[in-house]
Write a protein that holds these residues in place. Structure first.
Motif, PDB file in Angstrom:
ATOM      1  N   ILE A 230      42.118  48.865  27.288  1.00 58.42           N
ATOM      2  CA  ILE A 230      41.086  48.678  26.169  1.00 58.42           C
ATOM      3  C   ILE A 230      39.867  47.771  26.309  1.00 58.42           C
ATOM      4  O   ILE A 230      38.820  47.927  25.826  1.00 58.42           O
ATOM      5  CB  ILE A 230      42.092  48.032  25.145  1.00 58.42           C
ATOM      6  CG1 ILE A 230      41.193  48.153  23.661  1.00 58.42           C
ATOM      7  CG2 ILE A 230      42.537  46.721  25.101  1.00 58.42           C
ATOM      8  CD1 ILE A 230      41.075  49.449  22.953  1.00 58.42           C
ATOM      9  N   GLN A 231      39.989  46.794  27.280  1.00 64.34           N
ATOM     10  CA  GLN A 231      38.978  45.994  27.684  1.00 64.34           C
ATOM     11  C   GLN A 231      37.848  46.864  28.443  1.00 64.34           C
ATOM     12  O   GLN A 231      36.623  46.228  28.413  1.00 64.34           O
ATOM     13  CB  GLN A 231      39.291  44.978  28.733  1.00 64.34           C
ATOM     14  CG  GLN A 231      39.350  45.199  30.290  1.00 64.34           C
ATOM     15  CD  GLN A 231      40.372  46.276  30.707  1.00 64.34           C
ATOM     16  OE1 GLN A 231      41.407  46.409  29.895  1.00 64.34           O
ATOM     17  NE2 GLN A 231      40.450  46.854  31.946  1.00 64.34           N
TER      18      GLN A 231
ATOM     19  N   PHE B 156      36.108  46.349  16.040  1.00 62.09           N
ATOM     20  CA  PHE B 156      35.781  47.297  15.206  1.00 62.09           C
ATOM     21  C   PHE B 156      36.788  48.508  15.413  1.00 62.09           C
ATOM     22  O   PHE B 156      37.554  49.115  14.363  1.00 62.09           O
ATOM     23  CB  PHE B 156      34.395  47.941  15.130  1.00 62.09           C
ATOM     24  CG  PHE B 156      34.104  49.288  14.567  1.00 62.09           C
ATOM     25  CD1 PHE B 156      33.703  49.201  13.319  1.00 62.09           C
ATOM     26  CD2 PHE B 156      34.025  50.191  15.301  1.00 62.09           C
ATOM     27  CE1 PHE B 156      33.736  50.416  12.649  1.00 62.09           C
ATOM     28  CE2 PHE B 156      33.802  51.738  14.687  1.00 62.09           C
ATOM     29  CZ  PHE B 156      33.714  51.591  13.233  1.00 62.09           C
ATOM     30  N   PHE B 157      36.840  48.912  16.643  1.00 59.97           N
ATOM     31  CA  PHE B 157      37.952  50.064  16.849  1.00 59.97           C
ATOM     32  C   PHE B 157      39.355  49.800  16.494  1.00 59.97           C
ATOM     33  O   PHE B 157      40.117  50.849  16.035  1.00 59.97           O
ATOM     34  CB  PHE B 157      37.485  50.677  18.166  1.00 59.97           C
ATOM     35  CG  PHE B 157      36.574  51.529  18.493  1.00 59.97           C
ATOM     36  CD1 PHE B 157      36.808  52.740  17.567  1.00 59.97           C
ATOM     37  CD2 PHE B 157      35.605  51.540  19.531  1.00 59.97           C
ATOM     38  CE1 PHE B 157      35.663  53.723  17.835  1.00 59.97           C
ATOM     39  CE2 PHE B 157      34.868  52.425  19.464  1.00 59.97           C
ATOM     40  CZ  PHE B 157      34.636  53.621  18.716  1.00 59.97           C
ATOM     41  N   VAL B 158      39.692  48.738  16.857  1.00 60.96           N
ATOM     42  CA  VAL B 158      41.172  48.462  16.752  1.00 60.96           C
ATOM     43  C   VAL B 158      41.377  48.348  15.062  1.00 60.96           C
ATOM     44  O   VAL B 158      42.434  48.796  14.566  1.00 60.96           O
ATOM     45  CB  VAL B 158      41.490  47.003  17.511  1.00 60.96           C
ATOM     46  CG1 VAL B 158      42.969  46.428  16.921  1.00 60.96           C
ATOM     47  CG2 VAL B 158      41.597  47.298  18.808  1.00 60.96           C
TER      48      VAL B 158
ATOM     49  N   ASN C 161      39.627  39.778  22.390  1.00 60.61           N
ATOM     50  CA  ASN C 161      39.762  39.020  20.964  1.00 60.61           C
ATOM     51  C   ASN C 161      39.697  40.084  20.085  1.00 60.61           C
ATOM     52  O   ASN C 161      38.516  40.989  20.186  1.00 60.61           O
ATOM     53  CB  ASN C 161      38.603  37.979  20.830  1.00 60.61           C
ATOM     54  CG  ASN C 161      39.024  37.376  19.529  1.00 60.61           C
ATOM     55  OD1 ASN C 161      39.641  37.735  18.625  1.00 60.61           O
ATOM     56  ND2 ASN C 161      38.115  36.435  19.203  1.00 60.61           N
ATOM     57  N   PHE C 162      40.648  40.466  19.131  1.00 54.75           N
ATOM     58  CA  PHE C 162      40.338  41.573  18.042  1.00 54.75           C
ATOM     59  C   PHE C 162      40.054  41.071  16.826  1.00 54.75           C
ATOM     60  O   PHE C 162      40.172  41.765  15.905  1.00 54.75           O
ATOM     61  CB  PHE C 162      41.685  42.505  18.199  1.00 54.75           C
ATOM     62  CG  PHE C 162      42.003  43.296  19.378  1.00 54.75           C
ATOM     63  CD1 PHE C 162      41.277  43.913  20.087  1.00 54.75           C
ATOM     64  CD2 PHE C 162      43.384  43.332  19.829  1.00 54.75           C
ATOM     65  CE1 PHE C 162      41.599  44.696  21.198  1.00 54.75           C
ATOM     66  CE2 PHE C 162      43.801  43.968  20.841  1.00 54.75           C
ATOM     67  CZ  PHE C 162      42.654  44.558  21.656  1.00 54.75           C
TER      68      PHE C 162
ATOM     69  N   SER D 189      44.522  42.779  10.018  1.00 52.13           N
ATOM     70  CA  SER D 189      45.146  41.506  10.643  1.00 52.13           C
ATOM     71  C   SER D 189      45.409  42.157  12.300  1.00 52.13           C
ATOM     72  O   SER D 189      45.676  43.155  12.408  1.00 52.13           O
ATOM     73  CB  SER D 189      46.532  40.940  10.047  1.00 52.13           C
ATOM     74  OG  SER D 189      47.493  42.153  10.118  1.00 52.13           O
ATOM     75  N   ILE D 190      45.157  41.066  13.070  1.00 53.65           N
ATOM     76  CA  ILE D 190      45.240  41.235  14.378  1.00 53.65           C
ATOM     77  C   ILE D 190      46.519  41.996  14.886  1.00 53.65           C
ATOM     78  O   ILE D 190      47.489  41.589  14.347  1.00 53.65           O
ATOM     79  CB  ILE D 190      44.997  40.066  15.283  1.00 53.65           C
ATOM     80  CG1 ILE D 190      43.365  39.520  15.158  1.00 53.65           C
ATOM     81  CG2 ILE D 190      45.182  39.811  16.758  1.00 53.65           C
ATOM     82  CD1 ILE D 190      43.047  38.247  15.393  1.00 53.65           C
TER      83      ILE D 190
END
Length: 278
Positions: free
Chosen positions: A194-195, A204-206, A229-230, A248-249
């Motif tokens: 994902i990085q 945003f995408f998560v 960091n999400f 939430s993360i």
């Protein structure tokens, strides 16, 4: 959806095929023992979070930990709890999609025809055979149309594709791209590396994925060795917390302790004190 039955059949056999392959893997080395331990921990944790109603999960594991196998194992745990779902495995680069396709075809040998890699380098052997038959068999034309439509709409039980095709579909307003969107419901997204997304799009995408999964009965496992960091970015023109209410993360499935294990220490750094000239 012509492939509902094939999705059901694939999901029914998924765990049996995966377990049979997993049992054959060597487990004697220190590395493989740690991999098995990590896999077991991740499976226990995802079941716990699934019971809490969570839908998006984070899998942070060191390079060399066998994340592909872990992601496929986690998909099996979701299927056990939630029933028949399509699987979409997304990666940033073409070279990795080919590697994952090889692994998946090896694990699910008997169901290779239900696994489809869809990217700019994909070659469909069945498509080419049908084209050659066109000269003497008019029915081949319908086969070609059906196969092309299945690719355009992601109508396969297990799809391996690129970030571009996945994330573009979630935010696009183009009809050709949006053809895939209905297939994203009732789906497990396995998102590796994902990085590789631009940093401003991590949160945003998560958050978008989490909102989508909640609304359309889908699940996602997001994986990398260097988990970003999400948190939702706060330097936008709009307040994203107002847009993604309740975000939430994603919960982490693995302990950070594995990063300190010497078995994953693949590099040594030699400091050169003297200046190095040309």
């Amino acid at each position: 959806q012509a492939n509902i039955e094939s999705i059901r059949n694939f999901c029914k056999e998924y765990q049996k095929e995966f377990n049979a392959y997993f049992k054959k893997l060597p487990k004697n080395s220190e590395l493989n023992k740690i991999r098995c331990q990590m896999n077991e921990e991740a499976n226990i944790n995802i079941n716990k979070y699934l019971l809490q109603g969570r839908r998006v999960f984070s899998l942070t594991a060191p390079t060399g930990a066998g994340k592909t196998m872990m992601l496929l194992s986690l998909a099996g745990e979701i299927l056990k709890q939630q029933g028949s779902l399509r699987i979409i495995y997304a990666l940033p680069f073409l070279s990795i999609t080919e590697q994952v396709e090889e692994v998946c075809n090896d694990i699910f040998k008997r169901y290779k025809h239900l696994i489809r890699r869809i990217d700019s380098k994909t070659e469909n052997e069945q498509f080419e055979k049908s084209q050659k038959r066109l000269d003497y068999d008019p029915t081949a034309f319908k086969e070609i149309i059906d196969m092309q439509f299945a690719e355009d709409t992601f109508d396969y039980p297990f799809i391996i594709t690129t970030f571009v095709r996945l994330f573009e579909t979630l935010v696009s307003n183009r009809n050709a791209t949006l053809l895939k969107l209905p297939r994203f419901s009732n789906t497990i997204f396995l998102i590796d590396e994902i990085q590789s997304l631009p940093p401003r799009l991590y949160g945003f995408f998560v958050a978008l994925l989490e909102a989508f999964c909640r609304k359309f009965n889908s699940y996602a496992v997001i994986s990398t060795a260097t988990m970003p960091n999400f948190m939702l970015p706060d330097n936008n023109k709009h307040d994203l917390n107002m847009f993604f209410r309740g975000y939430s993360i994603p919960p982490e499935l693995l302990s950070i302790k594995y990063f300190y294990n010497q078995v994953f220490n693949r590099y040594s750094i030699n400091r050169i004190i003297d200046p190095v000239n040309i």
